[in-house]
Design a protein around this motif. Structure first.
Motif, mmCIF file in Angstrom:
data_model
loop_
_atom_site.group_PDB
_atom_site.id
_atom_site.type_symbol
_atom_site.label_atom_id
_atom_site.label_comp_id
_atom_site.label_asym_id
_atom_site.label_seq_id
_atom_site.Cartn_x
_atom_site.Cartn_y
_atom_site.Cartn_z
ATOM 1 N N ALA A 196 0.902 -1.387 -0.006
ATOM 2 C CA ALA A 196 0.206 -0.094 0.185
ATOM 3 C C ALA A 196 0.890 1.070 -0.011
ATOM 4 C CB ALA A 196 -0.855 -0.174 1.081
ATOM 5 N N LYS A 197 1.934 1.137 0.680
ATOM 6 C CA LYS A 197 2.999 2.311 0.858
ATOM 7 C C LYS A 197 3.642 2.778 -0.647
ATOM 8 C CE LYS A 197 6.688 4.176 3.514
ATOM 9 N NZ LYS A 197 7.719 3.780 4.552
ATOM 10 N N SER A 198 3.898 1.385 -1.274
ATOM 11 C CA SER A 198 4.489 1.609 -2.698
ATOM 12 C C SER A 198 3.276 2.270 -3.582
ATOM 13 C CB SER A 198 5.190 0.094 -3.206
ATOM 14 O OG SER A 198 5.949 -0.180 -2.075
ATOM 15 N N PHE A 199 1.923 1.842 -3.605
ATOM 16 C CA PHE A 199 1.181 2.304 -4.411
ATOM 17 C C PHE A 199 0.993 3.814 -4.130
ATOM 18 C CE2 PHE A 199 -0.231 -2.243 -5.313
ATOM 19 C CZ PHE A 199 -0.328 -2.040 -6.579
ATOM 20 N N ALA A 200 1.001 4.030 -2.746
ATOM 21 C CA ALA A 200 0.680 5.571 -2.629
ATOM 22 C C ALA A 200 1.900 6.505 -3.179
ATOM 23 C CB ALA A 200 0.775 5.790 -1.119
ATOM 24 N N GLU A 201 3.178 5.859 -2.988
ATOM 25 C CA GLU A 201 4.350 6.706 -3.726
ATOM 26 C C GLU A 201 4.198 6.613 -5.160
ATOM 27 O OE1 GLU A 201 9.418 6.069 -3.743
ATOM 28 O OE2 GLU A 201 7.867 4.737 -2.785
ATOM 29 N N LEU A 202 3.848 5.622 -5.677
ATOM 30 C CA LEU A 202 3.763 5.582 -7.245
ATOM 31 C C LEU A 202 2.609 6.521 -7.503
ATOM 32 C CD1 LEU A 202 4.029 4.314 -9.776
ATOM 33 C CD2 LEU A 202 2.432 2.878 -9.323
ATOM 34 N N GLU A 203 1.598 6.734 -7.034
ATOM 35 C CA GLU A 203 0.377 7.865 -7.201
ATOM 36 C C GLU A 203 1.256 9.174 -7.197
ATOM 37 O OE1 GLU A 203 -3.929 8.835 -6.103
ATOM 38 O OE2 GLU A 203 -3.016 7.429 -4.898
ATOM 39 N N LYS A 204 1.703 9.410 -6.145
ATOM 40 C CA LYS A 204 2.222 10.721 -5.853
ATOM 41 C C LYS A 204 3.511 11.064 -7.238
ATOM 42 C CE LYS A 204 1.787 11.009 -0.957
ATOM 43 N NZ LYS A 204 2.643 10.931 0.574
ATOM 44 N N ARG A 205 4.189 9.904 -7.451
ATOM 45 C CA ARG A 205 5.069 10.502 -8.440
ATOM 46 C C ARG A 205 4.590 10.648 -9.662
ATOM 47 N NH1 ARG A 205 10.327 9.825 -6.890
ATOM 48 N NH2 ARG A 205 10.926 8.913 -5.129
ATOM 49 N N ILE A 206 3.435 10.027 -10.055
ATOM 50 C CA ILE A 206 2.862 10.177 -11.249
ATOM 51 C C ILE A 206 2.062 11.518 -11.432
ATOM 52 C CG2 ILE A 206 0.610 9.462 -12.494
ATOM 53 C CD1 ILE A 206 1.184 6.543 -11.898
ATOM 54 N N GLN A 207 1.592 11.952 -10.436
ATOM 55 C CA GLN A 207 1.007 13.141 -10.119
ATOM 56 C C GLN A 207 2.083 14.224 -10.219
ATOM 57 O OE1 GLN A 207 -1.939 14.313 -10.045
ATOM 58 N NE2 GLN A 207 -1.697 16.396 -10.219
ATOM 59 N N ARG A 208 3.417 14.046 -9.688
ATOM 60 C CA ARG A 208 4.475 15.093 -9.844
ATOM 61 C C ARG A 208 4.978 15.007 -11.216
ATOM 62 N NH1 ARG A 208 8.038 12.663 -6.442
ATOM 63 N NH2 ARG A 208 6.833 13.438 -4.697
ATOM 64 N N GLU A 209 4.951 13.954 -11.965
ATOM 65 C CA GLU A 209 5.325 13.935 -13.324
ATOM 66 C C GLU A 209 4.347 14.698 -14.051
ATOM 67 O OE1 GLU A 209 6.598 10.558 -16.711
ATOM 68 O OE2 GLU A 209 4.976 10.242 -15.387
ATOM 69 N N LYS A 210 3.333 14.592 -14.032
ATOM 70 C CA LYS A 210 2.259 15.415 -14.766
ATOM 71 C C LYS A 210 2.414 16.809 -14.416
ATOM 72 C CE LYS A 210 -1.565 11.811 -14.802
ATOM 73 N NZ LYS A 210 -2.966 11.550 -14.305
ATOM 74 N N GLU A 211 2.779 17.423 -13.124
ATOM 75 C CA GLU A 211 2.986 18.739 -13.003
ATOM 76 C C GLU A 211 4.255 19.169 -13.601
ATOM 77 O OE1 GLU A 211 3.065 18.663 -8.854
ATOM 78 O OE2 GLU A 211 0.814 18.709 -8.391
ATOM 79 N N LEU A 212 5.184 18.432 -13.542
ATOM 80 C CA LEU A 212 6.720 18.828 -14.305
ATOM 81 C C LEU A 212 6.360 18.851 -15.955
ATOM 82 C CD1 LEU A 212 8.984 16.634 -12.120
ATOM 83 C CD2 LEU A 212 8.760 19.033 -12.088
#
Length: 255
Positions: A196-212
């Protein structure tokens, strides 16, 4: 009347606050003590702040100087940096190019990390059910009848229904040495928390990539607008936090 009755009567008495007289009703609600207390505290707090500011102004060094005094100014009531006004277009383009390179590097790094997380979590499913099927081929019907999935995969029978955390029998001993037994429900809960922690990190990184990506597109558009000569392009759609603005350039025939 006894003293006990007097005490009980006084304890049951309801004290009501005085209301605003009819003659002064146009002045609003009558201020109560709690309202006055809040107003007095706020007044004294502001007076203490003013006293500190006056003391700082009196004790200020008249020879104090810092470069921001001459690098900024106020135009039409708006504070502006002199550096931004006096910079040449070539210098601004160079700075934006450096920012664009940095954003591109960060976006590529986030993309690599996302791919690593996806490759690690591709066997885990959020609903607990596997989406893939494993098909075995045999030579005869008797072999299919006597086929043992546990023996073929080398996995204990009690771990077969799982879609993940399903090690082979030869790996169980090594996992027990490390203090993790896949057959234990407590160990499984630890694995689920880590997933679950890894999935949460993956979701945050995907959102950060979209913002970048959006920031990179905005910087590229600014650079194109700065380098464009002649007629200015027409803005078709304003930008937002999730998308850059859209401009339309006039079609020109190039030689």
């Amino acid at each position: 009347m006894s003293s006990w009755k007097k005490t009980a009567a006084s304890a049951q008495r309801i004290h009501r606050e005085r209301h605003q007289p009819e003659a002064r009703k146009h002045l609003g609600i009558l201020e109560k003590k709690k309202d006055y207390t809040l107003r007095a505290r706020d007044y004294h707090r502001k007076q203490r702040k003013l006293t500190v500011l006056k003391k700082r102004a009196l004790e200020r060094n008249p020879d104090e100087f810092y470069f921001h005094m001459i690098n900024s100014k106020i135009e039409d009531g708006i504070h502006q940096e002199m550096d931004e006004v006096t910079l040449k277009p070539e210098e601004v383009s160079s700075m934006q190019t450096q920012d664009l390179k940095y954003l591109t590097m960060r976006r590529v790094e986030e993309g690599h990390k996302i791919q690593q997380l996806k490759s690690t979590l591709h066997v885990f499913e959020t609903d607990g059910k596997p989406h893939n099927k494993h098909v075995f081929f045999v030579d005869s019907k008797q072999e299919a009848k006597d086929f043992d999935v546990s023996k073929r995969l080398g996995v204990p029978p009690e771990l077969l229904p799982r879609s993940y955390n399903r090690p082979r029998i030869m790996d169980l001993e090594q996992l027990r040495i490390q203090g993790l037994d896949p057959r234990d429900e407590f160990s499984l809960s630890r694995v689920n928390k880590a997933v679950a922690k890894s999935f949460a990190e993956l979701e945050k990184r995907i959102q950060r990539e979209k913002e970048l990506t959006v920031l990179q597109q905005k910087l590229e558009l600014k650079r194109h607008l700065l380098e464009s000569k002649g007629d200015k392009p027409e803005r078709v759609k304003p930008g937002s936090s999730i998308a850059p603005p859209v401009y339309r350039w006039k079609m020109k025939r190039k030689r």
